[in-house]
Design a protein around this motif. Structure first.
Motif, mmCIF file in Angstrom:
data_model
loop_
_atom_site.group_PDB
_atom_site.id
_atom_site.type_symbol
_atom_site.label_atom_id
_atom_site.label_comp_id
_atom_site.label_asym_id
_atom_site.label_seq_id
_atom_site.Cartn_x
_atom_site.Cartn_y
_atom_site.Cartn_z
ATOM 1 N N UNK A 1 37.109 19.946 23.017
ATOM 2 C CA UNK A 1 37.510 21.342 23.497
ATOM 3 C C UNK A 1 38.951 21.278 23.101
ATOM 4 N N UNK A 2 39.611 22.793 23.184
ATOM 5 C CA UNK A 2 40.870 22.867 23.122
ATOM 6 C C UNK A 2 41.652 23.156 24.251
ATOM 7 N N UNK A 3 42.900 22.620 24.503
ATOM 8 C CA UNK A 3 43.760 23.062 25.665
ATOM 9 C C UNK A 3 44.548 23.896 25.187
ATOM 10 N N UNK A 4 44.623 25.049 26.030
ATOM 11 C CA UNK A 4 45.728 26.154 25.724
ATOM 12 C C UNK A 4 46.691 26.380 26.977
ATOM 13 N N UNK A 5 47.972 26.183 26.762
ATOM 14 C CA UNK A 5 48.918 26.309 27.979
ATOM 15 C C UNK A 5 49.749 27.605 27.632
ATOM 16 N N UNK A 6 50.197 28.111 29.104
ATOM 17 C CA UNK A 6 50.941 29.417 29.181
ATOM 18 C C UNK A 6 51.370 29.491 30.551
ATOM 19 N N UNK A 7 51.652 30.872 30.796
ATOM 20 C CA UNK A 7 52.250 31.130 31.935
ATOM 21 C C UNK A 7 51.369 32.421 32.534
ATOM 22 N N UNK A 8 51.600 32.634 33.763
ATOM 23 C CA UNK A 8 50.849 34.022 34.207
ATOM 24 C C UNK A 8 51.812 35.119 33.972
ATOM 25 N N UNK A 9 51.510 35.896 33.557
ATOM 26 C CA UNK A 9 52.123 37.250 32.851
ATOM 27 C C UNK A 9 52.091 38.434 33.888
ATOM 28 N N UNK A 10 50.755 38.606 34.729
ATOM 29 C CA UNK A 10 50.681 39.613 35.524
ATOM 30 C C UNK A 10 49.745 39.069 36.439
ATOM 31 N N UNK A 11 50.170 39.058 37.925
ATOM 32 C CA UNK A 11 49.134 39.337 38.923
ATOM 33 C C UNK A 11 49.156 40.751 39.868
ATOM 34 N N UNK A 12 47.745 41.243 39.872
ATOM 35 C CA UNK A 12 47.693 42.351 40.505
ATOM 36 C C UNK A 12 46.276 42.340 41.182
ATOM 37 N N UNK A 13 46.099 43.017 42.468
ATOM 38 C CA UNK A 13 44.664 43.072 42.974
ATOM 39 C C UNK A 13 43.890 44.369 42.665
ATOM 40 N N UNK A 14 44.800 45.373 41.702
ATOM 41 C CA UNK A 14 44.235 46.523 41.470
ATOM 42 C C UNK A 14 43.010 46.174 40.437
ATOM 43 N N UNK A 15 41.996 47.392 40.561
ATOM 44 C CA UNK A 15 41.142 47.401 39.469
ATOM 45 C C UNK A 15 41.759 48.228 38.418
ATOM 46 N N UNK A 16 41.990 47.684 37.078
ATOM 47 C CA UNK A 16 42.609 48.462 36.131
ATOM 48 C C UNK A 16 42.161 47.984 34.816
ATOM 49 N N UNK A 17 41.557 46.859 34.810
ATOM 50 C CA UNK A 17 41.100 46.441 33.416
ATOM 51 C C UNK A 17 39.786 47.076 32.872
ATOM 52 N N UNK A 18 39.829 47.871 31.719
ATOM 53 C CA UNK A 18 38.426 48.335 31.211
ATOM 54 C C UNK A 18 38.163 47.763 30.103
ATOM 55 N N UNK A 19 36.786 47.537 29.611
ATOM 56 C CA UNK A 19 36.219 47.299 28.370
ATOM 57 C C UNK A 19 35.748 48.340 27.729
ATOM 58 N N UNK A 20 35.427 48.249 26.243
ATOM 59 C CA UNK A 20 34.747 49.156 25.557
ATOM 60 C C UNK A 20 33.317 49.388 25.776
ATOM 61 N N UNK A 21 32.911 48.344 26.315
ATOM 62 C CA UNK A 21 31.390 48.432 26.496
ATOM 63 C C UNK A 21 31.032 49.168 27.967
#
Length: 319
Positions: free
Chosen positions: A195-215
């Motif tokens: 497995x690969x381990x990827x490290x980062x930081x939280x960039x956005x926290x929101x409880x809104x429904x906003x993310x859409x997909x092409x499908x």
């Protein structure tokens, strides 16, 4: 793993913070143990054999990544080396949508080779073993995971899945260090899963429904964003809070330990359409832990029985 029961994973995770030093042996062991809770999920298409030893340079792309969460039997103790729980394979819904079976690939107990198990997916009826959220916009699936001979994968306890309340209690916010473990595009391991381990930081926290997909552009979803690069095959991986963490409390620096706390499940790569094509925005969308916790509660209500009475413990208080 013993029957449908596995061992709870309660060790510390890895500290990666600039200028704070290196990981201790216990923290390195914790990262190793966490990766043994992760496995690869393949389509049952008859065109490839994910359990055949891979030739150098061969690319076998899984449908996604998955990890194990245990819903404990009533009275189970995290202090025991082995505990009793209903183990659930968690992945992204889009990894298994429309499928009647999948192939999972995980390492043998001696960690020298991988093995495979074909899992039929039953979405309803008395033998139901596969579950989706009651909210159609939630991109998480849970599959009852039973014993695979000669394997002993680690299991993340239910109480280490964080919802909004327990995230607030731990001061999880934008800028908090997190990491994920899953499939590396183009390399899954020739003889055993790597497995690969990827490290980062939280960039956005929101409880809104906003993310859409092409499908499904007409059905907005919730999504946290994390500043790390997603790739095909990583969908379904856990996003985990780094521990110990360096915090500023009462105008002084302090460490907070705990874990392995899951704040969400990898669901997609943020992209933008520009002239000439599509480019990555460099951040990964994850399904919030609150939605994962709700799905586990839904499964517990359906699968708890006199022979396996399940309970849903509270997340431990911060230390």
């Amino acid at each position: 793993m013993k029957g449908t029961f596995g061992r709870a994973l309660v060790v510390g995770t890895l500290l990666i913070t600039a200028g704070v030093g290196t990981a201790t042996a216990q923290e390195q062991e914790g990262l190793h143990n966490l990766q043994e809770a992760v496995l690869f999920i393949y389509n049952f298409d008859g065109l490839s054999d994910p359990c055949a030893e891979q030739a150098p340079g061969q690319t076998l792309l899984p449908a996604g990544t998955g990890f194990l969460v245990g819903i404990p039997k009533k009275g189970a103790s995290l202090d025991k080396e082995r505990w009793e729980a209903l183990n659930i394979l968690i992945t992204a819904k889009h990894v298994v949508t429309g499928k009647d079976r999948i192939v999972v690939r995980l390492n043998r107990a001696d960690n020298t080779r991988f093995t495979c198990r074909t899992i039929p997916l039953k979405w309803d009826g008395r033998e139901q073993n596969s579950f989706l959220s009651q909210k159609p916009e939630v991109d998480i699936a849970g599959i009852v995971f039973r014993q695979v001979p000669d394997t002993d994968p680690n299991v993340i306890p239910y109480q280490y899945v964080l919802d909004q309340k327990s995230m607030n209690a731990r001061q999880v916010e934008e800028g908090t260090d997190v990491f994920t473990i899953g499939y590396l595009f183009g390399y899954s391991g020739q003889k055993k899963n790597y497995t690969v381990k990827k490290f980062g930081k939280i960039a956005l926290l929101t409880e809104e429904n906003w993310w859409t997909t092409e499908s499904n552009p007409s059905l907005p979803e919730k999504a946290y964003l994390v500043d790390l690069q997603n790739v095909p095959g990583l969908s379904g991986a856990p996003m985990i809070l780094q521990s110990p963490r360096l915090l500023i409390m009462n105008n002084s620096l302090s460490f907070r330990r705990g874990g392995p706390y899951v704040i969400g499940v990898v669901k997609g790569l943020a992209t933008v359409h520009v002239s000439g094509g599509v480019i990555s925005e460099g951040v990964t969308a994850i399904e919030p832990g609150s939605e994962l916790k709700a799905l586990l509660q839904q499964i517990a209500s359906l699968k708890s029985s006199a022979s396996l009475p399940l309970e849903l413990p509270e997340t431990p208080a911060p230390k």
